[in-house]
Write a protein that holds these residues in place. Structure first.
Motif, PDB file in Angstrom:
ATOM      1  N   PHE A   1     -92.452  68.173 -13.938  1.00 23.95           N
ATOM      2  CA  PHE A   1     -92.392  68.857 -15.548  1.00 23.95           C
ATOM      3  C   PHE A   1     -93.720  69.499 -15.797  1.00 23.95           C
TER       4      PHE A   1
ATOM      5  N   PHE B   1     -94.514  72.672 -13.945  1.00 22.90           N
ATOM      6  CA  PHE B   1     -93.467  73.647 -14.099  1.00 22.90           C
ATOM      7  C   PHE B   1     -94.157  74.385 -15.527  1.00 22.90           C
ATOM      8  N   ILE B   2     -94.724  73.638 -16.318  1.00 23.13           N
ATOM      9  CA  ILE B   2     -95.161  74.068 -17.637  1.00 23.13           C
ATOM     10  C   ILE B   2     -96.585  74.932 -17.254  1.00 23.13           C
TER      11      ILE B   2
ATOM     12  N   ILE C   1     -99.870  72.890 -28.994  1.00 21.18           N
ATOM     13  CA  ILE C   1     -98.717  71.933 -28.886  1.00 21.18           C
ATOM     14  C   ILE C   1     -98.502  71.031 -27.903  1.00 21.18           C
ATOM     15  N   PHE C   2     -98.510  71.555 -26.607  1.00 22.03           N
ATOM     16  CA  PHE C   2     -98.133  70.618 -25.576  1.00 22.03           C
ATOM     17  C   PHE C   2     -99.200  69.305 -25.386  1.00 22.03           C
ATOM     18  N   PHE C   3    -100.580  69.673 -25.647  1.00 19.71           N
ATOM     19  CA  PHE C   3    -101.417  68.489 -25.723  1.00 19.71           C
ATOM     20  C   PHE C   3    -101.666  67.757 -26.996  1.00 19.71           C
ATOM     21  N   MET C   4    -101.189  68.084 -28.034  1.00 15.95           N
ATOM     22  CA  MET C   4    -101.001  67.226 -29.105  1.00 15.95           C
ATOM     23  C   MET C   4    -100.373  65.951 -29.010  1.00 15.95           C
ATOM     24  N   PRO C   5     -99.370  65.702 -28.439  1.00 14.47           N
ATOM     25  CA  PRO C   5     -98.677  64.246 -28.387  1.00 14.47           C
ATOM     26  C   PRO C   5     -99.892  63.330 -27.635  1.00 14.47           C
ATOM     27  N   TYR C   6    -100.566  63.732 -26.680  1.00 13.67           N
ATOM     28  CA  TYR C   6    -101.606  62.950 -26.041  1.00 13.67           C
ATOM     29  C   TYR C   6    -102.696  62.370 -26.925  1.00 13.67           C
TER      30      TYR C   6
ATOM     31  N   VAL D   1     -92.879  60.779 -21.108  1.00 12.37           N
ATOM     32  CA  VAL D   1     -92.828  62.094 -20.843  1.00 12.37           C
ATOM     33  C   VAL D   1     -93.282  63.060 -21.646  1.00 12.37           C
ATOM     34  N   TRP D   2     -92.856  62.705 -22.836  1.00 10.29           N
ATOM     35  CA  TRP D   2     -93.450  63.407 -24.320  1.00 10.29           C
ATOM     36  C   TRP D   2     -95.075  63.388 -24.487  1.00 10.29           C
TER      37      TRP D   2
ATOM     38  N   THR E   1     -96.840  64.780 -20.726  1.00 16.61           N
ATOM     39  CA  THR E   1     -96.750  66.033 -20.053  1.00 16.61           C
ATOM     40  C   THR E   1     -97.638  67.106 -20.157  1.00 16.61           C
TER      41      THR E   1
ATOM     42  N   TYR F   1    -100.613  66.735 -21.378  1.00 16.71           N
ATOM     43  CA  TYR F   1    -102.122  66.509 -20.577  1.00 16.71           C
ATOM     44  C   TYR F   1    -102.012  66.810 -19.025  1.00 16.71           C
TER      45      TYR F   1
ATOM     46  N   ILE G   1    -102.431  70.426 -18.480  1.00 10.96           N
ATOM     47  CA  ILE G   1    -103.523  70.975 -18.709  1.00 10.96           C
ATOM     48  C   ILE G   1    -104.527  70.884 -17.194  1.00 10.96           C
ATOM     49  N   LEU G   2    -104.334  69.462 -16.810  1.00  9.01           N
ATOM     50  CA  LEU G   2    -104.891  69.205 -15.375  1.00  9.01           C
ATOM     51  C   LEU G   2    -104.502  70.296 -14.352  1.00  9.01           C
TER      52      LEU G   2
END
Lengths: 295, 309
Positions: free
Chosen positions: B102, B105-106, B123-128, B180-181, B184, B186, B189-190
């Motif tokens: 996942f 893919f992002i 936004i994608f990094f925020m949950p981490y 997953v939330w 993903t 983090y 970004i790698l």
């Protein structure tokens, strides 16, 4: 001709930017897919905000409210007034700032010695650090707890801070960064008679500001969010950190009688990490992407 | 380097260490604090836990009984230990198997710069960045069996409401979903970092040859980013192997031990039942497993990973 903008136009006529139809098409589906996923990923945050602003009777309504038309700011005051809530936040901030400062001081000194001074213990210390890097807190919490107990530090700030002062991770990172300072600069300083400590303070630290900031931000976030160790080592409300305190608020309100206040408490508590995140995003991203790949 | 020894600024009459001594002393002084803390709380703690694993002790009793390898025997014969090993592996494969593809893919979607890509990355990094406990609060509201949003949606579509966190078979997967939330973004970004290091010349060459996007991804992108992939998979294994917060807050290992992983088992043995010896023996297992994982990474990396010349 001659001005920079002319050079730019010249470049673009020689190497035109790729804006073919397929390229534009492929980037538009990228935006759509990424956008949809971003909305999904952002939804929990949005929902947190919405619930924290709803009156309690609307929290469980269905279809769910996706926008707080009559925001109840009172919830945030109620959250703040909960017993010990402010104390949890202060504890978390204090502990993580203390850890970060301690780590920066010890690990930058060690990193300088390992990267730049050729002394006999260099390899040995390097290997000790490498081994420590593979030991997670979940493996050593029993002995460290016993050490804290022996020192009489259970349920004190020392127990929350001292075990993390030495950081193999931070030291490794800084070694990588310090090694990139050109030797010529250091040689010049040494010829002028500079001591190692002077070189460290006046040359190495200023030249590695961004690595130091990355470490500081990342480890602040890590220790602010840390749950396992504070859970084990704290016993009284006045020593609990925010994540541990929040878990007690959940446990005492798990049946969901006051969801809006619980969400408001959560939001207040994540403000410090979000602030750090928005201020230092460049350093965080740069940090996490170079930390692992370059080993 | 030897230049420095003869050009000290110090006045002649003051006592001077020979330069080598001074260098040794400075070096050791600089590494002293880190070495002290790291030896005590890292290497020292491992040796201490090894010693504790040979004892029968309940943390309070003044008598510590030496029982040799008895604790290890107890663990290996205990079926609930093997069950938690099995659940840990299931969780490991579940989290990594979903999160890593996942994330890739992002990352591929975000690889081209377009308007708003930085906002998406944020936004994608925020949950981490947010503490797990805070995310768990939302998960509670989502997956509550009585009045959660998920069940409300299920009812809307005429599906039977589920137990989620209170269902023996579903609880672990709700926790997987939280993982997953959280991770993903983090990992994406790698991956993004890895993707940006693939030289454009390869893509251009493939485009000249008229390759399809799928073929380009399969034959160029994937082999070129294999070091990143390997790193991400290892990190994900370690993260999910050590997961504790999610389980403690959401299920406390339940219902009926269905979410008790190794780390959670270890915590319970140590700090709820005070079986210090058994918990220590489990810590040693955990450590050996992690060492094995690290070893596999070193070995596997040379075997599977395509390194750019």
């Amino acid at each position: 001709m001659g001005t920079p903008s002319d050079v730019m136009t010249l470049r673009e006529t020689v190497w035109p930017k790729k804006t073919s139809r397929t390229a534009r098409y492929s980037s538009s589906w990228r935006i759509v897919i990424t956008g949809v996923l971003a909305i999904v990923f952002f939804a929990p945050f949005w929902w947190m905000v919405v619930i924290s602003l709803l009156p309690n009777r609307l929290v469980l309504s269905f279809p769910p409210q996706w926008f707080p038309f009559h925001p109840e700011w009172r919830n945030f005051f109620l959250a703040w007034e909960q017993p010990y809530f402010a104390r949890y936040l202060i504890n978390s901030l204090l502990v993580s700032v203390a850890i970060v400062i301690g780590q920066l001081m010890t690990s930058s000194l060690a990193a300088y010695a390992i990267a730049r001074i050729s002394f006999s213990g260099r390899r040995l210390v390097y290997w000790v650090l490498l081994v420590t890097l593979m030991i997670p807190g979940q493996v050593t919490f029993i002995p460290v707890f016993l050490i804290m107990k022996h020192l009489g530090w259970i349920d004190t700030y020392q127990a929350l801070i001292v075990p993390f002062i030495g950081s193999a991770f931070a030291t490794f990172w800084l070694i990588q960064s310090f090694r990139q300072v050109p030797q010529v600069i250091l040689d010049a300083a040494q010829i002028d008679g500079a001591e190692h400590f002077w070189i460290f303070m006046r040359i190495i630290l200023p030249l590695n500001k961004s690595a130091l900031l990355s470490i500081a931000f990342l480890n602040f976030v890590f220790h602010y969010n840390d749950f396992f160790w504070p859970l084990i080592v704290t016993q009284s409300n006045s020593m609990r950190t925010f994540p541990v305190g929040l878990s007690y608020l959940i446990a005492s309100d798990g049946s969901g009688t006051m969801w809006n206040v619980l969400m408001a408490s959560t939001l207040i508590g994540i403000v410090p990490v979000l602030l750090i995140f928005f201020v230092g995003q460049r350093f965080l991203v740069q940090g996490i992407s170079s930390a692992g790949i370059k080993e | 380097m030897s230049l420095v020894g003869s050009t000290g600024r110090e006045k002649k009459h003051r006592f001077q260490f020979p330069y080598r001594w001074k260098r040794e002393l400075t070096g050791w002084l600089f590494v002293l604090p880190t070495t002290f803390f790291v030896s005590l709380f890292g290497v020292g703690a491992i040796l201490y836990v090894l010693y504790l694993s040979f004892l029968q002790w309940n943390l309070i009793d003044p008598v510590k009984k030496w029982v040799g390898f008895h604790n290890y025997q107890l663990i290996l014969q205990d079926s609930s230990f093997w069950q938690s090993v099995f659940r840990t592996l299931l969780y490991l494969i579940g989290t990594t198997g979903i999160t890593v593809p996942f994330a890739l893919f992002i990352a591929v979607c975000m690889n081209k710069t377009f308007h708003g890509v930085r906002l998406f990355r944020t936004i994608f990094f925020m949950p981490y960045v947010v503490p797990t406990v805070a995310s768990a609060v939302v998960w509670f509201r989502f997956f509550s069996s009585s009045d959660g949003l998920m069940n409300a949606i299920f009812r809307l579509f005429g599906l039977p409401p589920q137990g989620w966190l209170s269902n023996y078979h579903e609880a672990l997967w709700v926790i997987v979903l939280l993982y997953v939330w959280q991770f993903t973004g983090y990992f994406a970004i790698l991956f993004l970092h890895g993707l940006q290091n693939v030289p454009d010349s390869l893509y251009e060459a493939a485009a000249v040859d008229g390759s399809t996007p799928f073929l380009i991804f399969w034959k160029i992108t994937l082999p070129m980013i294999s070091p990143t992939t390997f790193f991400v998979v290892t990190v994900s294994f370690i993260f999910s192997f050590l997961s504790f917060d999610q389980i403690y807050v959401l299920t406390e290992g339940g219902p009926a031990d269905s979410t008790t992983t190794l780390v959670y088992d270890l915590f319970e043995q140590g700090f709820e039942f005070f079986h210090i010896g058994i918990a220590s023996a489990m810590s040693i297992f955990l450590f050996l497993f992690l060492l094995g994982l690290t070893y596999l990474q070193f070995r596997g990396e040379s075997k599977w990973v395509h390194h750019q010349m």
